[in-house]
Design a protein around this motif. Sequence first.
Motif, PDB file in Angstrom:
ATOM      1  N   TYR A 195      14.003  -3.904   1.022  1.00  0.00           N
ATOM      2  CA  TYR A 195      14.654  -4.693  -0.021  1.00  0.00           C
ATOM      3  C   TYR A 195      15.683  -3.849  -0.765  1.00  0.00           C
ATOM      4  CZ  TYR A 195      10.495  -7.515   0.803  1.00  0.00           C
ATOM      5  OH  TYR A 195       9.491  -8.251   1.403  1.00  0.00           O
ATOM      6  N   ASP A 196      16.575  -4.538  -1.458  1.00  0.00           N
ATOM      7  CA  ASP A 196      17.527  -3.840  -2.321  1.00  0.00           C
ATOM      8  C   ASP A 196      16.882  -3.422  -3.638  1.00  0.00           C
ATOM      9  OD1 ASP A 196      19.658  -4.317  -0.498  1.00  0.00           O
ATOM     10  OD2 ASP A 196      19.915  -6.330  -1.325  1.00  0.00           O
ATOM     11  N   LEU A 197      15.919  -4.222  -4.097  1.00  0.00           N
ATOM     12  CA  LEU A 197      15.269  -3.977  -5.386  1.00  0.00           C
ATOM     13  C   LEU A 197      13.817  -4.414  -5.286  1.00  0.00           C
ATOM     14  CD1 LEU A 197      15.467  -3.345  -8.503  1.00  0.00           C
ATOM     15  CD2 LEU A 197      16.013  -5.772  -8.810  1.00  0.00           C
ATOM     16  N   LEU A 198      12.916  -3.611  -5.844  1.00  0.00           N
ATOM     17  CA  LEU A 198      11.492  -3.944  -5.879  1.00  0.00           C
ATOM     18  C   LEU A 198      11.041  -3.989  -7.333  1.00  0.00           C
ATOM     19  CD1 LEU A 198       8.843  -4.252  -4.062  1.00  0.00           C
ATOM     20  CD2 LEU A 198       8.405  -1.873  -4.665  1.00  0.00           C
ATOM     21  N   VAL A 199      10.392  -5.087  -7.723  1.00  0.00           N
ATOM     22  CA  VAL A 199       9.917  -5.267  -9.090  1.00  0.00           C
ATOM     23  C   VAL A 199       8.392  -5.263  -9.097  1.00  0.00           C
ATOM     24  CG1 VAL A 199       9.948  -6.739 -11.138  1.00  0.00           C
ATOM     25  CG2 VAL A 199      11.962  -6.641  -9.636  1.00  0.00           C
ATOM     26  N   GLY A 200       7.814  -4.353  -9.859  1.00  0.00           N
ATOM     27  CA  GLY A 200       6.361  -4.303 -10.005  1.00  0.00           C
ATOM     28  C   GLY A 200       5.923  -5.201 -11.141  1.00  0.00           C
ATOM     29  N   VAL A 255       0.814  -1.223   0.000  1.00  0.00           N
ATOM     30  CA  VAL A 255       0.000   0.000   0.000  1.00  0.00           C
ATOM     31  C   VAL A 255       0.841   1.263   0.000  1.00  0.00           C
ATOM     32  CG1 VAL A 255      -1.970  -1.129   1.098  1.00  0.00           C
ATOM     33  CG2 VAL A 255      -0.218  -0.053   2.527  1.00  0.00           C
ATOM     34  N   GLY A 256       2.147   1.123   0.117  1.00  0.00           N
ATOM     35  CA  GLY A 256       3.006   2.297   0.079  1.00  0.00           C
ATOM     36  C   GLY A 256       4.454   1.895  -0.044  1.00  0.00           C
ATOM     37  N   LEU A 257       5.267   2.809  -0.586  1.00  0.00           N
ATOM     38  CA  LEU A 257       6.696   2.523  -0.662  1.00  0.00           C
ATOM     39  C   LEU A 257       7.494   3.812  -0.539  1.00  0.00           C
ATOM     40  CD1 LEU A 257       8.135   3.254  -3.693  1.00  0.00           C
ATOM     41  CD2 LEU A 257       6.628   1.398  -4.374  1.00  0.00           C
ATOM     42  N   GLU A 258       8.679   3.659   0.007  1.00  0.00           N
ATOM     43  CA  GLU A 258       9.648   4.744   0.107  1.00  0.00           C
ATOM     44  C   GLU A 258      11.002   4.171  -0.267  1.00  0.00           C
ATOM     45  OE1 GLU A 258       9.530   6.047   4.126  1.00  0.00           O
ATOM     46  OE2 GLU A 258       7.526   6.932   3.976  1.00  0.00           O
ATOM     47  N   GLN A 259      11.883   5.018  -0.799  1.00  0.00           N
ATOM     48  CA  GLN A 259      13.198   4.506  -1.120  1.00  0.00           C
ATOM     49  C   GLN A 259      14.285   5.539  -0.878  1.00  0.00           C
ATOM     50  OE1 GLN A 259      13.946   3.542  -5.276  1.00  0.00           O
ATOM     51  NE2 GLN A 259      12.078   4.564  -5.915  1.00  0.00           N
ATOM     52  N   THR A 260      15.459   5.008  -0.606  1.00  0.00           N
ATOM     53  CA  THR A 260      16.669   5.804  -0.470  1.00  0.00           C
ATOM     54  C   THR A 260      17.646   5.329  -1.546  1.00  0.00           C
ATOM     55  OG1 THR A 260      17.758   4.242   1.039  1.00  0.00           O
ATOM     56  CG2 THR A 260      16.290   5.900   2.029  1.00  0.00           C
ATOM     57  N   ASP A 261      18.847   5.830  -1.519  1.00  0.00           N
ATOM     58  CA  ASP A 261      19.855   5.382  -2.472  1.00  0.00           C
ATOM     59  C   ASP A 261      20.251   3.936  -2.232  1.00  0.00           C
ATOM     60  OD1 ASP A 261      19.880   7.844  -3.666  1.00  0.00           O
ATOM     61  OD2 ASP A 261      21.639   8.561  -2.571  1.00  0.00           O
ATOM     62  N   GLU A 262      19.987   3.412  -1.033  1.00  0.00           N
ATOM     63  CA  GLU A 262      20.447   2.070  -0.664  1.00  0.00           C
ATOM     64  C   GLU A 262      19.348   1.023  -0.604  1.00  0.00           C
ATOM     65  OE1 GLU A 262      21.331   4.808   1.337  1.00  0.00           O
ATOM     66  OE2 GLU A 262      23.170   5.014   0.142  1.00  0.00           O
ATOM     67  N   ALA A 263      18.078   1.417  -0.456  1.00  0.00           N
ATOM     68  CA  ALA A 263      17.043   0.412  -0.212  1.00  0.00           C
ATOM     69  C   ALA A 263      15.659   0.941  -0.581  1.00  0.00           C
ATOM     70  CB  ALA A 263      17.057  -0.008   1.255  1.00  0.00           C
ATOM     71  N   VAL A 264      14.729  -0.007  -0.717  1.00  0.00           N
ATOM     72  CA  VAL A 264      13.311   0.301  -0.909  1.00  0.00           C
ATOM     73  C   VAL A 264      12.559  -0.263   0.291  1.00  0.00           C
ATOM     74  CG1 VAL A 264      11.305   0.035  -2.405  1.00  0.00           C
ATOM     75  CG2 VAL A 264      13.586   0.014  -3.395  1.00  0.00           C
ATOM     76  N   SER A 265      11.738   0.547   0.925  1.00  0.00           N
ATOM     77  CA  SER A 265      10.905   0.090   2.035  1.00  0.00           C
ATOM     78  C   SER A 265       9.448   0.127   1.600  1.00  0.00           C
ATOM     79  CB  SER A 265      11.098   0.978   3.264  1.00  0.00           C
ATOM     80  OG  SER A 265      12.423   0.894   3.723  1.00  0.00           O
ATOM     81  N   ILE A 266       8.724  -0.943   1.903  1.00  0.00           N
ATOM     82  CA  ILE A 266       7.304  -0.972   1.554  1.00  0.00           C
ATOM     83  C   ILE A 266       6.478  -1.182   2.808  1.00  0.00           C
ATOM     84  CG2 ILE A 266       7.794  -1.862  -0.750  1.00  0.00           C
ATOM     85  CD1 ILE A 266       6.106  -4.291   1.384  1.00  0.00           C
ATOM     86  N   SER A 267       5.254  -0.680   2.751  1.00  0.00           N
ATOM     87  CA  SER A 267       4.293  -0.929   3.818  1.00  0.00           C
ATOM     88  C   SER A 267       3.157  -1.760   3.239  1.00  0.00           C
ATOM     89  CB  SER A 267       3.756   0.385   4.394  1.00  0.00           C
ATOM     90  OG  SER A 267       3.238   1.221   3.383  1.00  0.00           O
TER      91      SER A 267
END
Length: 374
Positions: free
Chosen positions: A154-159, A133-145
């Motif tokens: 995660y390091d990489l998120l694939v839609g 339902v949501g995602l945020e990312q930095t230069d190092e990682a992707v965070s999802i809720s």
Amino acid sequence: MPVAQKVAIVGSGIGGLTLAALLADAGLDVEVLERAQAPSTLGSGITLQGNALRIFRDLGIWPQLLEKGYPFDTLGLRAPDPEATVLAVLDDVRVGGNDLPATLGIPRPELAAIVRARAEQAGAVIRYGTAVVGLEQTDEAVSISTATGQRLSYDLLVGADGLNSSVRSAIGIEERPRRTGMGIWRAFVPRPAEVTRTDLYYGGPAYIAGYCPTGPDTMYAYLVEDAQDRHGADGPAIMGGLAAAYGGPWTEIRRSLDEHANVNYTHFTTHLVEGPWHRGRVVLLGDAAHSCPPTIAQGAAMAVEDAAVLADEVLRADALEDAVLARYRDRRLPRARTVVEASVQLGQWMLEGRRDADVPGLMHLVSDTVKVPV
């Protein structure tokens, strides 16, 4: 060591599961995030051409697909008359190579189960009931809720979450599928003994009447019409009425279109993300990035090819930079565009009633394109 050690794939369709198997084979920590509570057992059949079969062969699952599906190498053209007069039987192109059939029909649930088992065998974990339902990312990682309040990184998120991709929306890509003006009735029915390949009937009350064998005893049949609101309609009755003009195997097919028949209706849609397919560490795959009507039966194959190319780029990269995901899109966009535009064009010619259209030339273009390995 691969640059992305932990990868999330949103969506457990064929493209996402293929990618999961390829990445997990290389030792990556792969999680497939699926909003449904369990694997789907619904669906009719699917037509796979050789370019998809080639990748599945390399994954080692071709024997299982062959066992559950129905291979064939010809395409029949029939007249829309009561006798279903055979106009031509054409040798289909073996775009996956001479060691594979031109086409395999297979029930969708069987295909999904085989690819899913292969991904899990490789070590991928499928998390059902996990809606992003949501995602945020930095230069190092992707965070999802997730809808249940979890926070995962995660390091990489694939839609790989299909036509109405929530990941595509979350990263601000604005392209959306549009309707092309056609709709299709599909029914999963017993296979008449006469059906040993796909036959196409052009004309009559439908633009196309066709069928594809999917196993020793099963097949799916379809009728393409002008798009209209069929919500809540009596699908078996309407499909049976449209099918009344067609002879040959359709006579037996109609007898299967009773109140218990597995019938569904969908609109033809299309889209193509022309710009980048990624934002930071989030990237699209399959129908999330491109979709086409099923007029040339290449939708699933395009998603499977996406998976092979994305895995190749990620696994040989030294760093997960923009260039890695840009190369993936650059390798895939021309091929996806050819398939999408050809699929839409074929339907448009039918809508316009074009009798002088170069259909053989269009199909030759697609065959020449997809027979080249990705």
